[in-house]
Write a protein that holds these residues in place. Structure first.
Motif, PDB file in Angstrom:
ATOM      1  N   PHE A 104       0.602  -1.263   0.162  1.00 20.74           N
ATOM      2  CA  PHE A 104       0.160  -0.114  -0.057  1.00 20.74           C
ATOM      3  C   PHE A 104       0.948   1.060  -0.062  1.00 20.74           C
ATOM      4  O   PHE A 104       0.445   2.381  -0.509  1.00 20.74           O
ATOM      5  CB  PHE A 104      -0.776   0.033   1.070  1.00 20.74           C
ATOM      6  N   TYR A 107       1.870   2.837  -3.316  1.00 17.00           N
ATOM      7  CA  TYR A 107       0.656   3.605  -3.754  1.00 17.00           C
ATOM      8  C   TYR A 107       0.516   4.973  -3.320  1.00 17.00           C
ATOM      9  O   TYR A 107      -0.120   6.218  -3.663  1.00 17.00           O
ATOM     10  CB  TYR A 107      -0.609   2.994  -4.136  1.00 17.00           C
ATOM     11  N   GLN A 108       0.822   5.249  -2.113  1.00 24.04           N
ATOM     12  CA  GLN A 108       0.604   6.374  -0.850  1.00 24.04           C
ATOM     13  C   GLN A 108       1.715   7.362  -1.682  1.00 24.04           C
ATOM     14  O   GLN A 108       1.490   8.471  -1.309  1.00 24.04           O
ATOM     15  CB  GLN A 108       1.032   5.877   0.396  1.00 24.04           C
ATOM     16  N   PHE A 111       0.151  10.170  -3.628  1.00 18.91           N
ATOM     17  CA  PHE A 111      -0.799  10.887  -3.146  1.00 18.91           C
ATOM     18  C   PHE A 111      -0.103  11.705  -2.122  1.00 18.91           C
ATOM     19  O   PHE A 111      -0.714  12.369  -0.951  1.00 18.91           O
ATOM     20  CB  PHE A 111      -1.915   9.994  -2.608  1.00 18.91           C
ATOM     21  N   ASP A 112       0.990  11.948  -2.225  1.00 13.40           N
ATOM     22  CA  ASP A 112       2.040  12.704  -1.323  1.00 13.40           C
ATOM     23  C   ASP A 112       1.738  14.149  -1.423  1.00 13.40           C
ATOM     24  O   ASP A 112       3.074  14.863  -1.880  1.00 13.40           O
ATOM     25  CB  ASP A 112       3.422  12.239  -1.295  1.00 13.40           C
ATOM     26  N   VAL A 113       0.737  14.882  -1.540  1.00 10.64           N
ATOM     27  CA  VAL A 113       0.450  16.177  -1.888  1.00 10.64           C
ATOM     28  C   VAL A 113      -0.320  16.835  -0.644  1.00 10.64           C
ATOM     29  O   VAL A 113      -1.097  15.969  -0.254  1.00 10.64           O
ATOM     30  CB  VAL A 113      -0.203  16.399  -3.293  1.00 10.64           C
ATOM     31  N   TYR A 146      -3.714  12.127  -7.173  1.00 12.24           N
ATOM     32  CA  TYR A 146      -4.954  12.785  -6.853  1.00 12.24           C
ATOM     33  C   TYR A 146      -5.398  13.867  -7.875  1.00 12.24           C
ATOM     34  O   TYR A 146      -6.556  13.718  -8.121  1.00 12.24           O
ATOM     35  CB  TYR A 146      -4.477  13.579  -5.664  1.00 12.24           C
TER      36      TYR A 146
END
Lengths: 331, 193
Positions: A104, A107-108, A111-113, A146
């Motif tokens: 997981f 994939y994180q 989305f690190d924004v 995202y």
């Protein structure tokens, strides 16, 4: 900030201030020199140029050689810094995405924004500044999924709902018209938009990789960065789709032109440095194809989801003169 | 979920006691949604019965008749079901990927339960549609749907917003807004044949 990065940044400043022509880059260099002592995070944010001669990575040095002998000083800077950025991208890509792809955490990393970063990227896609590259300025080795995903989702529903509303308003008052929600069009819109946002970047990335193997290109983008640019460049179509409810053909076509101008220029300015060193015809053909596909998407969506206003007004215009004549006769 | 406390020598009440307990739990959570306060009940004792009941009710009311032309009508039962569950799963995944510390089923539970105001709106719209159609009819339905949409957003945000780090809260809440907006649109544009 690690010691290695600080020393590489100071090396960068040294490299830029000695023995290089920088027409038009003086302000940036001055900023660099002053901001060296400022907040590390803001200086990194304000100056993408500050990122990087990678002295840690000996494999990158052959790429620097084609840079300096070419073109004017400004283009040299562009190429060099673009090259460095892609080097840094690859390096950072290796550092960031170190988890295996079945976990997981992998994939994180996409989305690190933070909220302000997403807003900045959206703003960058709405205001293309000539000479500023969207990828280098905003994405800078942190491509996110995202933005592209949720912008596409919003666009799908914006087009479907606006199309439905617009058809309702155009046909309002016709005796034979029965309102239908046209729900099937949502799935069609979703297929079109998501296919465009993923398959065109895939094709473009494959094409750029292929050209990279033939011609030594200075600037290269990873697949996720291309997806990111395409996703954010679609943002302008959300307000455009909502404004397409206005049932005037001229207004709609003006909106198409404006939206295509803005997002097309973002895409063109992003991908021009990546094909510039190539054969001139290939480079031009690539950029023209990118803009053409974008135009095809917007015109296709306008044609399919929004009924034409003039054609459907014809029955009502033939009815109303009779009604006004009848009203005049009866009064 | 509640079978552990059944008394084996008591077949008469064995099936009704856990059922009543579950129904009471579901009803309690409905109350928590209708009067959203910062409480952990929805998160701690999550269950998916409530969302299932609500989703089935909504899909049954929203589906179009089979005689409709396929291209232009409203959604089918399966389409509403898929949208609600797929949408909830996507929002939950998004929230977890952004770094939220809410569990998968807790988030599904909250999103499912917060459809309750919109289901109530659907019931009211169906009743209002029995009257004669016209602009007044539409304005009443529009008002009801807008109020219930706002209620759903407030209720779900009260439960979900705390689980996100503060610099990403808007990023996690926006998909919830989009989700309930789409469901509200489906409710508003429902036209009986």
């Amino acid at each position: 900030m690690s010691g290695g990065e600080i020393s590489s940044r100071s090396l960068q400043i040294f490299f830029l201030t000695t023995g290089r022509r920088f027409t038009g880059r003086m302000a940036a260099v001055d900023d660099l020199q002053f901001e060296e002592f400022g907040n590390a995070a803001t200086s990194l944010a304000a100056n993408p140029d500050a990122t990087t001669v990678n002295i840690e990575d000996p494999g990158e040095t052959p790429k620097h050689q084609p840079g300096p002998p070419r073109g004017s000083g400004r283009e040299e800077d562009d190429e060099l810094l673009g090259n460095d950025d892609s080097d840094k991208t690859e390096l950072l890509a290796g550092q960031k995405k170190s988890s295996p792809f079945w976990t997981f955490e992998y994939y994180q990393t996409f989305f690190d924004v933070d909220t302000y970063q997403v807003f900045d990227r959206i703003k960058g896609s709405l205001l293309p500044i000539p000479g500023k590259n969207f990828v280098r300025l905003y994405i800078r080795s942190n491509p996110d999924l995202y933005g592209p995903f949720w912008i596409c989702a919003t666009l799908v529903f914006a087009i479907a709902i606006s199309g439905n509303l617009s058809n309702f308003l155009i046909h309002l008052g016709e005796k034979t018209y029965h309102y239908v929600p046209e729900f099937r069009k949502v799935s069609i819109a979703a297929t079109i938009i998501y296919a465009y946002a993923w398959l065109v970047p895939l094709a473009l990335w494959g094409f750029l990789m292929w050209r990279n193997s033939k011609v030594m290109n200075i600037v290269s983008y990873s697949f996720l960065e291309i997806v990111c640019v395409y996703g954010y460049s679609l943002f302008i179509y959300i307000p455009t789709a909502i404004l397409w409810i206005i049932p005037q053909k001229a207004v709609r076509w003006i909106l198409v032109m404006i939206a295509l101008g803005i997002s097309g220029s973002v895409l063109a300015m992003t991908f021009w440095p990546a094909v510039r060193e190539d054969n001139r015809r290939v480079a031009l053909a690539t950029v023209v194809t990118i803009v053409l596909l974008h135009m095809l998407l917007s015109v296709g969506c306008l044609a399919y989801f929004f009924d034409a206003p003039e054609m459907d007004h014809l029955p009502t215009t033939t009815v109303t003169p009779n009604q006004t004549v009848a009203a005049a006769k009866s009064s | 979920m509640a079978e552990a406390e059944e008394s084996p020598g008591d077949p008469g009440t064995a099936s009704s006691r856990p059922l009543m307990r579950d129904l009471k739990a579901v009803g309690k959570k409905f109350m928590h949604v209708l009067y959203p306060r910062k409480s952990n009940t929805l998160l701690r004792d999550w269950d998916l019965w409530g969302p299932l009941i609500l989703c089935v009710t909504l899909a049954l009311m929203l589906q179009r008749d089979s005689v409709d032309s396929e291209k232009d009508g409203g959604p089918q039962f399966a389409e509403v079901f898929v949208i609600v569950w797929f949408g909830a799963v996507t929002i939950t995944l998004n929230s977890k990927l952004l770094g939220g510390n809410i569990s998968f089923f807790q988030s599904l539970c909250v999103l499912g339960y917060c459809i309750l105001p919109l289901t109530v709106a659907m019931l009211i719209c169906r009743l209002v549609l029995l009257a004669d159609p016209g602009p007044v009819n539409f304005m009443v339905r529009l008002f009801v749907v807008i109020v219930m949409f706002a209620w759903s957003i407030v209720a779900s945000t009260a439960f979900l917003a705390d689980s996100q780090p503060p610099n990403r809260r808007a990023l996690a809440v926006y998909p919830v807004f989009l989700f309930y907006f789409v469901i509200s649109w489906m409710i508003l544009t429902f036209t009986p044949q």
